[in-house]
Design a protein around this motif. Structure first.
Motif, PDB file in Angstrom:
ATOM      1  N   CYS A 155       0.833  -1.213   0.000  1.00 52.90           N
ATOM      2  CA  CYS A 155       0.000   0.000   0.000  1.00 52.90           C
ATOM      3  C   CYS A 155       0.866   1.261   0.000  1.00 52.90           C
ATOM      4  O   CYS A 155       0.588   2.217  -0.743  1.00 52.90           O
ATOM      5  N   PHE A 156       1.891   1.272   0.824  1.00 54.13           N
ATOM      6  CA  PHE A 156       2.779   2.437   0.867  1.00 54.13           C
ATOM      7  C   PHE A 156       3.508   2.618  -0.469  1.00 54.13           C
ATOM      8  O   PHE A 156       3.690   3.741  -0.942  1.00 54.13           O
ATOM      9  N   LYS A 161      -0.243  -2.862  -7.544  1.00 52.79           N
ATOM     10  CA  LYS A 161       0.272  -3.155  -6.206  1.00 52.79           C
ATOM     11  C   LYS A 161      -0.838  -3.205  -5.162  1.00 52.79           C
ATOM     12  O   LYS A 161      -0.863  -4.091  -4.304  1.00 52.79           O
ATOM     13  N   VAL A 162      -1.764  -2.265  -5.226  1.00 56.97           N
ATOM     14  CA  VAL A 162      -2.807  -2.238  -4.195  1.00 56.97           C
ATOM     15  C   VAL A 162      -3.813  -3.365  -4.414  1.00 56.97           C
ATOM     16  O   VAL A 162      -4.408  -3.868  -3.453  1.00 56.97           O
ATOM     17  N   ARG A 214       3.156   5.792  -3.127  1.00 57.17           N
ATOM     18  CA  ARG A 214       4.295   6.474  -3.734  1.00 57.17           C
ATOM     19  C   ARG A 214       4.127   6.544  -5.256  1.00 57.17           C
ATOM     20  O   ARG A 214       4.304   7.605  -5.862  1.00 57.17           O
ATOM     21  N   ASP A 215       3.762   5.417  -5.868  1.00 59.13           N
ATOM     22  CA  ASP A 215       3.577   5.391  -7.323  1.00 59.13           C
ATOM     23  C   ASP A 215       2.471   6.352  -7.752  1.00 59.13           C
ATOM     24  O   ASP A 215       2.600   7.053  -8.766  1.00 59.13           O
ATOM     25  N   LEU A 216       1.398   6.386  -6.969  1.00 60.30           N
ATOM     26  CA  LEU A 216       0.281   7.267  -7.300  1.00 60.30           C
ATOM     27  C   LEU A 216       0.709   8.726  -7.231  1.00 60.30           C
ATOM     28  O   LEU A 216       0.325   9.544  -8.079  1.00 60.30           O
ATOM     29  N   SER A 217       1.536   9.070  -6.249  1.00 60.92           N
ATOM     30  CA  SER A 217       1.992  10.456  -6.106  1.00 60.92           C
ATOM     31  C   SER A 217       2.885  10.873  -7.271  1.00 60.92           C
ATOM     32  O   SER A 217       2.981  12.059  -7.596  1.00 60.92           O
ATOM     33  N   SER A 231      -9.456   1.420   0.506  1.00 60.49           N
ATOM     34  CA  SER A 231      -9.641   2.861   0.315  1.00 60.49           C
ATOM     35  C   SER A 231      -8.668   3.396  -0.739  1.00 60.49           C
ATOM     36  O   SER A 231      -9.046   4.222  -1.584  1.00 60.49           O
ATOM     37  N   LEU A 232      -7.433   2.922  -0.710  1.00 56.46           N
ATOM     38  CA  LEU A 232      -6.447   3.365  -1.689  1.00 56.46           C
ATOM     39  C   LEU A 232      -6.819   2.900  -3.092  1.00 56.46           C
ATOM     40  O   LEU A 232      -6.658   3.642  -4.070  1.00 56.46           O
TER      41      LEU A 232
END
Length: 243
Positions: free
Chosen positions: A97-98, A115-116, A102-105, A131-132
Protein backbone atom coordinates in the motif's frame (compact mmCIF):
# COMPACT_ATOMS: atom_id res chain seq x y z
CA UNK A 1 -3.15 -1.69 19.33
CA UNK A 2 -1.82 0.76 21.91
CA UNK A 3 -0.60 -2.28 23.84
CA UNK A 4 1.53 -3.27 20.84
CA UNK A 5 3.00 0.23 20.63
CA UNK A 6 3.95 0.11 24.30
CA UNK A 7 5.66 -3.24 23.77
CA UNK A 8 7.82 -1.79 21.00
CA UNK A 9 8.67 1.24 23.12
CA UNK A 10 9.68 -1.02 26.01
CA UNK A 11 12.03 -2.81 23.60
CA UNK A 12 13.64 0.50 22.73
CA UNK A 13 12.04 0.81 19.30
CA UNK A 14 9.97 3.99 18.80
CA UNK A 15 7.04 3.16 16.47
CA UNK A 16 5.72 5.51 13.79
CA UNK A 17 1.94 5.72 13.41
CA UNK A 18 -0.13 7.10 10.56
CA UNK A 19 -2.30 9.77 12.14
CA UNK A 20 -4.93 12.29 11.00
CA UNK A 21 -3.50 15.50 9.62
CA UNK A 22 -4.26 19.14 10.36
CA UNK A 23 -4.98 22.20 8.26
CA UNK A 24 -4.43 21.18 4.61
CA UNK A 25 -2.73 17.82 5.34
CA UNK A 26 -5.09 14.81 5.23
CA UNK A 27 -2.69 12.67 7.30
CA UNK A 28 0.86 12.55 8.64
CA UNK A 29 3.37 10.21 10.29
CA UNK A 30 3.80 10.60 14.04
CA UNK A 31 6.72 9.21 16.06
CA UNK A 32 5.72 7.68 19.41
CA UNK A 33 8.46 8.37 21.94
CA UNK A 34 6.90 7.00 25.13
CA UNK A 35 3.82 6.58 27.30
CA UNK A 36 2.59 7.39 30.79
CA UNK A 37 0.46 4.61 32.31
CA UNK A 38 -0.43 6.71 35.36
CA UNK A 39 -1.73 9.67 33.35
CA UNK A 40 -2.93 7.37 30.54
CA UNK A 41 -1.17 9.40 27.88
CA UNK A 42 0.82 8.65 24.75
CA UNK A 43 3.96 10.76 24.31
CA UNK A 44 4.87 11.87 20.81
CA UNK A 45 7.80 13.60 19.19
CA UNK A 46 7.11 17.09 17.89
CA UNK A 47 9.47 18.34 15.12
CA UNK A 48 10.95 21.09 17.28
CA UNK A 49 14.11 20.75 19.42
CA UNK A 50 13.63 19.33 22.93
CA UNK A 51 9.85 19.29 22.88
CA UNK A 52 7.29 16.52 23.05
CA UNK A 53 3.54 16.16 22.83
CA UNK A 54 1.17 14.33 25.15
CA UNK A 55 -2.13 12.84 23.94
CA UNK A 56 -4.74 11.18 26.18
CA UNK A 57 -4.94 7.49 25.30
CA UNK A 58 -8.67 7.66 24.53
CA UNK A 59 -8.17 10.53 22.06
CA UNK A 60 -5.12 8.85 20.55
CA UNK A 61 -7.01 5.58 20.08
CA UNK A 62 -9.99 7.31 18.46
CA UNK A 63 -7.89 9.29 15.99
CA UNK A 64 -5.48 6.47 15.19
CA UNK A 65 -8.44 4.24 14.39
CA UNK A 66 -9.38 6.68 11.61
CA UNK A 67 -6.17 5.43 9.92
CA UNK A 68 -7.02 1.77 10.65
CA UNK A 69 -4.32 1.63 13.35
CA UNK A 70 -1.51 1.55 10.79
CA UNK A 71 2.01 1.72 12.20
CA UNK A 72 5.53 1.52 10.80
CA UNK A 73 8.28 -0.28 12.70
CA UNK A 74 11.88 0.27 11.61
CA UNK A 75 14.29 -2.29 13.02
CA UNK A 76 17.74 -3.62 12.10
CA UNK A 77 17.71 -6.70 9.89
CA UNK A 78 19.20 -8.87 12.64
CA UNK A 79 16.19 -8.06 14.86
CA UNK A 80 13.48 -9.03 12.37
CA UNK A 81 12.77 -12.17 14.40
CA UNK A 82 10.99 -9.85 16.86
CA UNK A 83 8.11 -9.72 14.37
CA UNK A 84 5.88 -12.81 14.75
CA UNK A 85 5.93 -14.98 11.62
CA UNK A 86 2.15 -14.86 11.28
CA UNK A 87 2.45 -11.09 10.74
CA UNK A 88 4.62 -11.31 7.61
CA UNK A 89 1.76 -11.55 5.10
CA UNK A 90 -0.15 -8.71 6.76
CA UNK A 91 3.04 -6.65 6.74
CA UNK A 92 3.48 -7.31 3.00
CA UNK A 93 -0.06 -6.13 2.28
CA UNK A 94 0.52 -2.82 4.04
CA UNK A 95 3.99 -2.38 2.56
CA UNK A 96 2.48 -2.73 -0.92
CA UNK A 97 0.00 0.00 0.00
CA UNK A 98 2.78 2.44 0.87
CA UNK A 99 4.57 1.59 -2.38
CA UNK A 100 1.31 2.09 -4.29
CA UNK A 101 0.80 5.48 -2.63
CA UNK A 102 4.29 6.47 -3.73
CA UNK A 103 3.58 5.39 -7.32
CA UNK A 104 0.28 7.27 -7.30
CA UNK A 105 1.99 10.46 -6.11
CA UNK A 106 4.38 10.16 -9.08
CA UNK A 107 1.49 9.70 -11.50
CA UNK A 108 2.13 5.99 -12.14
CA UNK A 109 -1.49 4.92 -11.82
CA UNK A 110 -1.15 1.51 -13.49
CA UNK A 111 1.62 0.44 -11.12
CA UNK A 112 -0.32 1.75 -8.13
CA UNK A 113 -3.44 -0.21 -9.07
CA UNK A 114 -1.40 -3.39 -9.61
CA UNK A 115 0.27 -3.15 -6.21
CA UNK A 116 -2.81 -2.24 -4.20
CA UNK A 117 -4.84 -4.97 -5.92
CA UNK A 118 -2.20 -7.46 -4.77
CA UNK A 119 -2.42 -5.94 -1.27
CA UNK A 120 -6.17 -6.66 -1.22
CA UNK A 121 -5.62 -10.22 -2.47
CA UNK A 122 -3.10 -10.86 0.31
CA UNK A 123 -5.33 -9.39 3.03
CA UNK A 124 -8.93 -8.57 2.10
CA UNK A 125 -9.52 -7.13 5.59
CA UNK A 126 -7.06 -4.29 4.89
CA UNK A 127 -9.24 -1.17 4.91
CA UNK A 128 -6.25 0.97 3.93
CA UNK A 129 -5.85 -1.09 0.73
CA UNK A 130 -9.54 -0.91 -0.19
CA UNK A 131 -9.64 2.86 0.32
CA UNK A 132 -6.45 3.37 -1.69
CA UNK A 133 -7.79 1.18 -4.50
CA UNK A 134 -10.88 3.39 -4.46
CA UNK A 135 -8.69 6.46 -4.81
CA UNK A 136 -6.90 4.90 -7.79
CA UNK A 137 -10.16 4.10 -9.58
CA UNK A 138 -11.54 7.54 -8.75
CA UNK A 139 -8.60 9.09 -10.63
CA UNK A 140 -10.15 7.80 -13.87
CA UNK A 141 -13.77 8.34 -12.79
CA UNK A 142 -14.24 4.56 -12.63
CA UNK A 143 -17.48 3.77 -10.76
CA UNK A 144 -15.72 0.73 -9.25
CA UNK A 145 -14.27 3.15 -6.70
CA UNK A 146 -17.65 3.26 -4.93
CA UNK A 147 -17.44 -0.46 -4.12
CA UNK A 148 -13.87 -0.09 -2.89
CA UNK A 149 -14.55 2.88 -0.63
CA UNK A 150 -17.71 1.21 0.68
CA UNK A 151 -15.76 -1.96 1.51
CA UNK A 152 -13.20 0.11 3.44
CA UNK A 153 -16.03 1.66 5.46
CA UNK A 154 -17.55 -1.78 6.14
CA UNK A 155 -14.19 -2.86 7.57
CA UNK A 156 -13.68 0.37 9.53
CA UNK A 157 -16.70 2.62 10.10
CA UNK A 158 -14.41 5.52 11.09
CA UNK A 159 -12.23 5.46 7.96
CA UNK A 160 -12.22 9.21 7.23
CA UNK A 161 -10.38 9.00 3.90
CA UNK A 162 -12.94 6.57 2.44
CA UNK A 163 -15.83 8.93 3.25
CA UNK A 164 -13.84 11.83 1.80
CA UNK A 165 -13.02 9.72 -1.26
CA UNK A 166 -16.69 9.06 -1.91
CA UNK A 167 -17.41 12.76 -1.52
CA UNK A 168 -14.69 13.62 -4.03
CA UNK A 169 -15.95 11.08 -6.57
CA UNK A 170 -19.55 12.27 -6.34
CA UNK A 171 -18.40 15.88 -6.60
CA UNK A 172 -16.50 15.09 -9.81
CA UNK A 173 -19.49 13.25 -11.25
CA UNK A 174 -21.84 16.10 -10.26
CA UNK A 175 -23.94 14.08 -7.82
CA UNK A 176 -23.95 16.97 -5.37
CA UNK A 177 -26.43 15.46 -2.90
CA UNK A 178 -24.24 12.40 -2.44
CA UNK A 179 -21.09 14.53 -2.27
CA UNK A 180 -22.61 16.62 0.52
CA UNK A 181 -23.71 13.45 2.33
CA UNK A 182 -20.27 11.83 2.41
CA UNK A 183 -18.34 15.02 3.10
CA UNK A 184 -20.66 15.57 6.06
CA UNK A 185 -20.04 12.04 7.34
CA UNK A 186 -16.28 12.62 7.18
CA UNK A 187 -16.63 15.95 9.00
CA UNK A 188 -18.75 14.30 11.71
CA UNK A 189 -15.91 11.83 12.32
CA UNK A 190 -13.33 14.59 12.72
CA UNK A 191 -14.34 18.23 12.16
CA UNK A 192 -10.79 19.55 12.62
CA UNK A 193 -8.86 17.11 10.49
CA UNK A 194 -8.76 18.54 6.97
CA UNK A 195 -9.71 22.13 6.21
CA UNK A 196 -10.17 21.83 2.41
CA UNK A 197 -13.03 19.38 2.84
CA UNK A 198 -15.18 22.35 3.91
CA UNK A 199 -14.45 24.12 0.62
CA UNK A 200 -15.48 21.02 -1.33
CA UNK A 201 -18.71 20.71 0.63
CA UNK A 202 -19.34 24.42 0.09
CA UNK A 203 -19.10 23.91 -3.67
CA UNK A 204 -21.59 21.02 -3.48
CA UNK A 205 -23.99 23.13 -1.45
CA UNK A 206 -23.73 26.06 -3.86
CA UNK A 207 -24.85 23.72 -6.65
CA UNK A 208 -27.80 22.72 -4.45
CA UNK A 209 -28.69 26.40 -3.81
CA UNK A 210 -27.92 26.01 -0.10
CA UNK A 211 -26.03 29.28 -0.14
CA UNK A 212 -25.96 30.13 3.55
CA UNK A 213 -24.63 26.69 4.45
CA UNK A 214 -22.03 27.07 1.70
CA UNK A 215 -21.02 30.44 3.12
CA UNK A 216 -20.52 28.94 6.58
CA UNK A 217 -18.41 26.15 5.09
CA UNK A 218 -16.16 28.67 3.34
CA UNK A 219 -15.68 30.52 6.63
CA UNK A 220 -14.75 27.23 8.31
CA UNK A 221 -12.38 26.42 5.46
CA UNK A 222 -10.44 29.64 6.08
CA UNK A 223 -10.47 29.10 9.86
CA UNK A 224 -9.11 25.56 9.58
CA UNK A 225 -6.65 26.25 6.75
CA UNK A 226 -4.52 29.19 7.96
CA UNK A 227 -2.18 29.03 4.96
CA UNK A 228 -4.86 28.58 2.31
CA UNK A 229 -3.35 29.50 -1.07
CA UNK A 230 -6.69 30.87 -2.27
CA UNK A 231 -7.51 32.86 0.87
CA UNK A 232 -7.84 36.16 -1.00
CA UNK A 233 -10.15 34.64 -3.61
CA UNK A 234 -12.36 32.95 -0.98
CA UNK A 235 -12.49 36.18 1.07
CA UNK A 236 -13.74 38.04 -2.00
CA UNK A 237 -16.26 35.29 -2.69
CA UNK A 238 -17.61 35.55 0.86
CA UNK A 239 -18.29 39.26 0.34
CA UNK A 240 -20.59 38.41 -2.55
CA UNK A 241 -22.89 36.53 -0.19
CA UNK A 242 -23.70 39.82 1.53
CA UNK A 243 -24.55 41.69 -1.66
Amino acid sequence: TIRDLKKWIDQGIPPIVIFPGLYDLPQHALIISGYDDIEKRILTYIPQPDTSGSIPESKFSSEWNQEDNVSIIIIPNDMKNLLPKDKFQVTRSYRLCFEAERDLSYGNLASSIKKVTEAVEIDNTNAFAWSLLGSCYSETNNIECIRCFTQAIKLNATYFLAFRGLGNFYLKTKDYESADKYYSKAIELNPNRYGPIYKNRAFSRLQLNRNQEAKQDLILYLEKTPNAHDREYITQALKSFNM
